[in-house]
Design an enzyme around this catalytic site. Structure first.
Site, PDB file in Angstrom:
ATOM      1  N   CYS A 250      50.569  49.960 -58.472  1.00 16.92           N
ATOM      2  CA  CYS A 250      49.347  49.361 -59.031  1.00 16.92           C
ATOM      3  C   CYS A 250      48.269  50.440 -59.184  1.00 16.92           C
ATOM      4  O   CYS A 250      47.520  50.440 -60.165  1.00 16.92           O
ATOM      5  CB  CYS A 250      48.851  48.235 -58.142  1.00 16.92           C
TER       6      CYS A 250
ATOM      7  N   CYS B  93      56.423  44.495 -63.598  1.00 21.85           N
ATOM      8  CA  CYS B  93      55.605  43.369 -63.126  1.00 21.85           C
ATOM      9  C   CYS B  93      54.830  42.719 -64.270  1.00 21.85           C
ATOM     10  O   CYS B  93      54.307  41.624 -64.115  1.00 21.85           O
ATOM     11  CB  CYS B  93      54.648  43.812 -62.028  1.00 21.85           C
TER      12      CYS B  93
HETATM   13 FE1  FES Z   1      52.221  45.460 -60.845  1.00 20.80          FE
HETATM   14 FE2  FES Z   1      50.293  45.282 -59.104  1.00 20.80          FE
HETATM   15  S1  FES Z   1      52.189  44.218 -59.067  1.00 20.80           S
HETATM   16  S2  FES Z   1      50.263  46.326 -61.003  1.00 20.80           S
END
Ligand code: FES
Length: 140
Positions: free
Chosen positions: A104, A35
């Site tokens: 996360c 991400c």
């Molecule tokens: Fe990667 Fe939240 S989407 S840390």
């Protein structure tokens, strides 16, 4: 049911312990390659106790809520306790995270571990390497 708990929304909109500590004793930075989010944790440590902790998170709302909650959970605690903090405990304290957002909270656990390790290394303190597995964020 709403995707995010009220607590997640609250910790995201009013994050605790945001910022940095100029003369930090330990700094940990981790990222998730998938991400692209990055989390940095600063620790002020005295007599094995976390006197102060701040975070900078360049990332999603769940990452901000997780770092916010995690910093609150370790503030004033001995290092040993901070090292025991799991991402599951952080997510639980936030009244849960959606499954695809659990990673996360992993960032928060790992950023804290990495900051404690940095403190140990900088101060020549012996530590158990098993407490600090290499962080690998290729998966989600
Ligand atoms: Fe990667 Fe939240 S989407 S840390």
């Amino acid at each position: 049911m709403a995707l995010y708990s009220e607590k997640v929304m609250e910790y995201f909109t009013n994050p605790r312990n945001v910022g940095y500590i100029e003369d930090a004793d330990g700094i940990g930075e981790v990222g998730n390659a998938t991400c692209g989010d990055i989390m940095k944790i600063y620790l002020k440590i005295k007599d094995d106790i976390i006197e102060d902790v701040k975070f900078e998170t360049f990332g999603c709302g769940s990452a901000i809520a997780s770092s916010s909650m995690a910093t609150e959970m370790i503030k004033g605690k001995p290092l040993g306790e901070a090292l025991e903090l799991t991402n599951k405990a952080v997510a639980q304290a936030l009244d849960g995270l959606p499954a695809h957002k659990m990673h996360c909270s992993v960032l928060a656990e790992e950023a804290i571990k990495s900051a404690v390790k940095d403190y140990y290394v900088k101060n020549g303190i012996e530590y158990d390497a098993l407490l600090f597995p290499e962080f690998n964020h290729d998966d989600h």
